[in-house]
Design an enzyme around this catalytic site. Structure first.
Site, PDB file in Angstrom:
ATOM      1  N   ARG A  32      58.551  44.710  40.830  1.00  0.00           N
ATOM      2  CA  ARG A  32      57.097  44.885  40.790  1.00  0.00           C
ATOM      3  C   ARG A  32      56.653  45.405  39.421  1.00  0.00           C
ATOM      4  O   ARG A  32      55.599  45.041  38.919  1.00  0.00           O
ATOM      5  CB  ARG A  32      56.682  45.921  41.837  1.00  0.00           C
ATOM      6  N   ARG A  78      42.173  42.301  57.242  1.00  0.00           N
ATOM      7  CA  ARG A  78      43.337  42.039  58.101  1.00  0.00           C
ATOM      8  C   ARG A  78      43.397  43.068  59.236  1.00  0.00           C
ATOM      9  O   ARG A  78      43.689  42.727  60.381  1.00  0.00           O
ATOM     10  CB  ARG A  78      44.620  42.127  57.268  1.00  0.00           C
ATOM     11  N   ASP A 116      42.995  43.981  52.868  1.00  0.00           N
ATOM     12  CA  ASP A 116      43.803  44.713  53.860  1.00  0.00           C
ATOM     13  C   ASP A 116      42.918  45.174  55.023  1.00  0.00           C
ATOM     14  O   ASP A 116      43.336  45.145  56.179  1.00  0.00           O
ATOM     15  CB  ASP A 116      44.465  45.932  53.204  1.00  0.00           C
ATOM     16  N   HIS A 119      46.358  49.072  47.046  1.00  0.00           N
ATOM     17  CA  HIS A 119      46.603  47.734  47.617  1.00  0.00           C
ATOM     18  C   HIS A 119      48.109  47.503  47.453  1.00  0.00           C
ATOM     19  O   HIS A 119      48.566  46.842  46.525  1.00  0.00           O
ATOM     20  CB  HIS A 119      45.791  46.672  46.866  1.00  0.00           C
TER      21      HIS A 119
HETATM   22  P1  6V0 Z   1      48.411  31.075  40.628  1.00  0.00           P
HETATM   23  O1  6V0 Z   1      48.131  29.969  41.584  1.00  0.00           O
HETATM   24  O2  6V0 Z   1      49.696  31.091  39.863  1.00  0.00           O
HETATM   25  O3  6V0 Z   1      47.194  31.097  39.587  1.00  0.00           O
HETATM   26  C1  6V0 Z   1      47.143  31.912  38.476  1.00  0.00           C
HETATM   27  C2  6V0 Z   1      46.338  31.166  37.416  1.00  0.00           C
HETATM   28  O4  6V0 Z   1      46.175  32.048  36.302  1.00  0.00           O
HETATM   29  C3  6V0 Z   1      47.005  29.886  36.916  1.00  0.00           C
HETATM   30  O5  6V0 Z   1      46.127  28.781  37.059  1.00  0.00           O
HETATM   31  C4  6V0 Z   1      47.285  30.192  35.453  1.00  0.00           C
HETATM   32  O6  6V0 Z   1      47.187  29.050  34.606  1.00  0.00           O
HETATM   33  C5  6V0 Z   1      46.202  31.216  35.144  1.00  0.00           C
HETATM   34  N1  6V0 Z   1      46.481  32.031  33.943  1.00  0.00           N
HETATM   35  C6  6V0 Z   1      47.640  32.601  33.556  1.00  0.00           C
HETATM   36  N2  6V0 Z   1      47.480  33.237  32.395  1.00  0.00           N
HETATM   37  C7  6V0 Z   1      46.181  33.075  32.029  1.00  0.00           C
HETATM   38  C8  6V0 Z   1      45.396  33.498  30.923  1.00  0.00           C
HETATM   39  N3  6V0 Z   1      45.944  34.217  29.930  1.00  0.00           N
HETATM   40  N4  6V0 Z   1      44.103  33.149  30.883  1.00  0.00           N
HETATM   41  C9  6V0 Z   1      43.545  32.408  31.879  1.00  0.00           C
HETATM   42  N5  6V0 Z   1      44.244  31.983  32.944  1.00  0.00           N
HETATM   43  C10 6V0 Z   1      45.534  32.298  33.010  1.00  0.00           C
HETATM   44  O7  6V0 Z   1      48.321  32.496  41.339  1.00  0.00           O
HETATM   45  P2  6V0 Z   1      47.376  32.876  42.583  1.00  0.00           P
HETATM   46  O8  6V0 Z   1      46.043  32.270  42.391  1.00  0.00           O
HETATM   47  O9  6V0 Z   1      48.121  32.655  43.829  1.00  0.00           O
HETATM   48  O10 6V0 Z   1      47.264  34.463  42.378  1.00  0.00           O
HETATM   49  C11 6V0 Z   1      46.511  34.996  41.294  1.00  0.00           C
HETATM   50  C12 6V0 Z   1      46.615  36.508  41.288  1.00  0.00           C
HETATM   51  O11 6V0 Z   1      45.947  37.039  42.427  1.00  0.00           O
HETATM   52  C13 6V0 Z   1      48.064  37.033  41.366  1.00  0.00           C
HETATM   53  O12 6V0 Z   1      48.201  38.131  40.489  1.00  0.00           O
HETATM   54  C14 6V0 Z   1      48.190  37.461  42.805  1.00  0.00           C
HETATM   55  O13 6V0 Z   1      49.179  38.456  42.986  1.00  0.00           O
HETATM   56  C15 6V0 Z   1      46.787  38.001  43.043  1.00  0.00           C
HETATM   57  N6  6V0 Z   1      46.393  38.183  44.432  1.00  0.00           N
HETATM   58  C16 6V0 Z   1      45.682  39.283  44.700  1.00  0.00           C
HETATM   59  C17 6V0 Z   1      45.269  39.578  45.984  1.00  0.00           C
HETATM   60  C18 6V0 Z   1      44.512  40.841  46.257  1.00  0.00           C
HETATM   61  O14 6V0 Z   1      44.230  41.195  47.425  1.00  0.00           O
HETATM   62  N7  6V0 Z   1      44.140  41.578  45.233  1.00  0.00           N
HETATM   63  C19 6V0 Z   1      45.566  38.678  47.038  1.00  0.00           C
HETATM   64  C20 6V0 Z   1      46.240  37.530  46.764  1.00  0.00           C
HETATM   65  C21 6V0 Z   1      46.729  37.209  45.424  1.00  0.00           C
END
Ligand code: 6V0
Length: 309
Positions: A87, A150, A147, A174
């Protein structure tokens, strides 16, 4: 003039949030920004093809300069945890991504509230507030809104009552050290324990909370990522800001002495409205809940100290 929102990060979460906002016809202008420009373009085009059913709005992929004049900027960009990565490794990697995003964003920012979602959300929202130099109420972490959603779902199912009659919050980090605020959990205005007793129900609160806490991991194990629940959580946070609803939600802002916690970001019920985090509520919670909340805040602080420059 309608509302303008930018979503930085058009991955699972960003695209699902954009889709939710389009279905709800929440904004008049929605721009997706991603380092992967093809992905942002494809998502915007796909979502825009539903607009004849959802109602007119502008959905497009853009650049950081499009952050100008946004009412809300949602940040969902980041890397997901790789096998073998801790993490803390992920926190360091995403903190460096976030620093570059905040730097680019602030070159064009002129107003609006930032809603930070990327994980570890409490740490990254704290750093975003510091790096941006914006006042604490203008940078909100989506925190334990998901959370808590949920929590309400699981309670509604366990008690077999309409979720609209269930109110309750998960507060703190979180993450692993979060805690359920049972003292403020109500069913149609009746305190949870009283409701359960009055209806002769047998609910194992510990098991219920454990399932809620493990829900994210359970979803990831089964389908690889979580995005629908967080997308609707984001939609609700953004709506409360745009429409000045003053909705009480457990979002994160950098605290300044509330609950005896200072200079760390932790999630507690907060009034969310037109100015962002309008007011952090100091509810009367039990001594045990306060102790657990303070412990949770220290867990967040420990990671902040590891990742900050
Ligand atoms: P994903 O599908 O990998 O999307 C991430 C996106 O970020 C991709 O399209 C990348 O191209 C883009 N990216 C990476 N670096 C950059 C940058 N420098 N500038 C602009 N774009 C960039 O991941 P997903 O959408 O599943 O998750 C995104 C984030 O949300 C992660 O950190 C998860 O851990 C987080 N979540 C947070 C939650 C919460 O309750 N706070 C819940 C679910 C996911």
């Amino acid at each position: 003039m309608g509302y303008k929102v930018a979503i930085i990060g058009a991955g699972f979460v960003g695209a699902s949030a954009a889709y939710a906002m389009s279905i709800n016809n929440l904004v008049s202008e929605l721009v997706l920004i991603d380092v992967n420009k093809e992905k942002a373009y494809g998502e915007a085009l796909d979502i825009s093809h539903g607009l004849s059913f959802a109602g007119h709005m502008k959905v497009y992929s853009g650049e950081y300069s499009d952050v100008k004049d946004c009412d809300v900027i949602v940040v969902t960009a980041g890397a997901a945890r790789k096998p073998g990565e801790t993490r803390l490794d992920l926190a360091k990697k995403n903190a460096s991504i976030m620093k570059s995003i905040v730097t680019e964003m602030m070159k064009h920012y002129n107003r609006g509230t930032i809603v930070s979602v990327s994980n570890p959300v409490d740490v990254l929202a704290y750093m975003t507030q510091k790096w941006s130099g914006l006042p604490a109420h203008k940078v909100i972490g989506s925190g334990t809104v998901l959370d808590s959603a949920r929590f309400r779902t699981h309670i509604s199912q366990a008690l077999n009552v309409d979720i609209a009659n269930v109110h309750g919050y998960i507060i703190g980090e979180h993450g692993d050290s979060q805690l359920p605020l049972w003292s403020a959990t109500h069913i149609a205005g009746t305190q949870f324990d009283e409701y359960v007793q009055a209806n002769g129900l047998n609910i194992d609160k510990e098991t219920l909370f454990t399932e809620v806490k493990a829900a994210g991991a359970t979803i990831i194990k089964n389908k690889g990522a979580t995005y629908y629940g967080i997308a609707l959580s984001i939609n609700r946070i953004v709506e409360s800001i745009l429409k000045d609803f003053n909705t009480i939600m457990p979002v994160g802002t950098v605290l300044d002495g509330q609950y005896g916690i200072k200079d760390v970001l932790v999630n507690v019920p907060t009034v969310v409205g037109g100015n962002g985090a309008e007011k952090v509520l100091e509810l009367k919670i039990t001594d045990k809940e306060l102790e657990l909340l303070k412990h949770s805040a220290e867990q967040v602080r420990a990671v902040i100290n590891e990742v900050k420059d």
